[in-house]
Design an enzyme around this catalytic site. Structure first.
Site, PDB file in Angstrom:
ATOM      1  N   CYS A 192     -20.501  -8.656 -11.257  1.00  0.00           N
ATOM      2  CA  CYS A 192     -21.413  -7.595 -10.820  1.00  0.00           C
ATOM      3  C   CYS A 192     -22.668  -7.542 -11.687  1.00  0.00           C
ATOM      4  O   CYS A 192     -23.734  -7.189 -11.192  1.00  0.00           O
ATOM      5  CB  CYS A 192     -20.714  -6.237 -10.863  1.00  0.00           C
ATOM      6  SG  CYS A 192     -19.477  -6.011  -9.568  1.00  0.00           S
ATOM      7  N   ASP A 200       0.767  -1.243   0.000  1.00  0.00           N
ATOM      8  CA  ASP A 200       0.000   0.000   0.000  1.00  0.00           C
ATOM      9  C   ASP A 200       0.802   1.300   0.000  1.00  0.00           C
ATOM     10  O   ASP A 200       0.217   2.361   0.180  1.00  0.00           O
ATOM     11  CB  ASP A 200      -0.940  -0.027   1.212  1.00  0.00           C
ATOM     12  CG  ASP A 200      -2.138   0.884   1.047  1.00  0.00           C
ATOM     13  OD1 ASP A 200      -2.484   1.213  -0.095  1.00  0.00           O
ATOM     14  OD2 ASP A 200      -2.722   1.267   2.066  1.00  0.00           O
TER      15      ASP A 200
END
Length: 172
Positions: A103, A49
């Site tokens: 989705c 990150d």
């Protein structure tokens, strides 16, 4: 006694030990195991990150999940409740097939966002499969963690009880 009116919302990832520390520790343990298995000439480094890596794109290509309309990687078993970390290596590794986007026509994450931060990047034809993006200047996570100073007046009502991060698009 606390009532619902007294409660505030903090994103789940912030409830425990800093995920950066947990991920670094686990990735380094995996790296040690990989180095032992690979032998001489093995080179690698871990990332969590902080590096400029398109980790979602690589996670999708690696078969971890697909990038949902909320722009999170969604895994069929875990949903979007996962952290991504990387090991960059010179080792040759077997690959997994990417997962299909599941989705479909669902737009619950878009509809649930109180600030309408999820934006369609649809072409002129209105392609339902077109990618989406999140406008960070409207996203509650960005507004409650990264923004220094006051939240824009038109978004203050939408912040509601969110004081650190937001899980709304993942909860739905």
């Amino acid at each position: 006694t606390a009532t619902d009116d007294d409660r505030v919302a903090v994103a789940r990832y912030a409830w425990g030990v800093d995920y950066h520390d947990v991920m670094r520790q686990r990735l380094r343990a995996l790296l040690t195991s990989m180095a032992t298995e690979a032998g001489p000439g093995f080179e690698a480094l871990t990332c969590v990150d902080h590096e400029p890596i398109q980790e979602r794109v690589f996670a999708e290509a690696a078969g971890i999940g697909w990038i949902g309309k909320n722009t999170c990687v969604i895994n069929p078993q875990l949903g979007s409740w996962l952290f991504l970390g990387e090991i960059i290596t010179n080792a040759t590794l077997a690959t997994d097939a990417p997962l299909p986007d599941q989705c479909g026509s669902c737009t619950r994450c878009i509809e649930a966002c109180p600030t309408e931060a999820t934006i369609s990047a649809q072409g002129a034809a209105g392609d339902a499969a077109a990618p989406y993006t999140v406008d960070a200047t409207r996203c509650l996570s960005y507004l409650t963690i990264e923004t220094r100073g006051a939240v824009a007046e038109d978004l203050r009502g939408a912040v509601g009880t969110q004081i650190f991060g937001c899980d709304i698009c993942q909860d739905v």
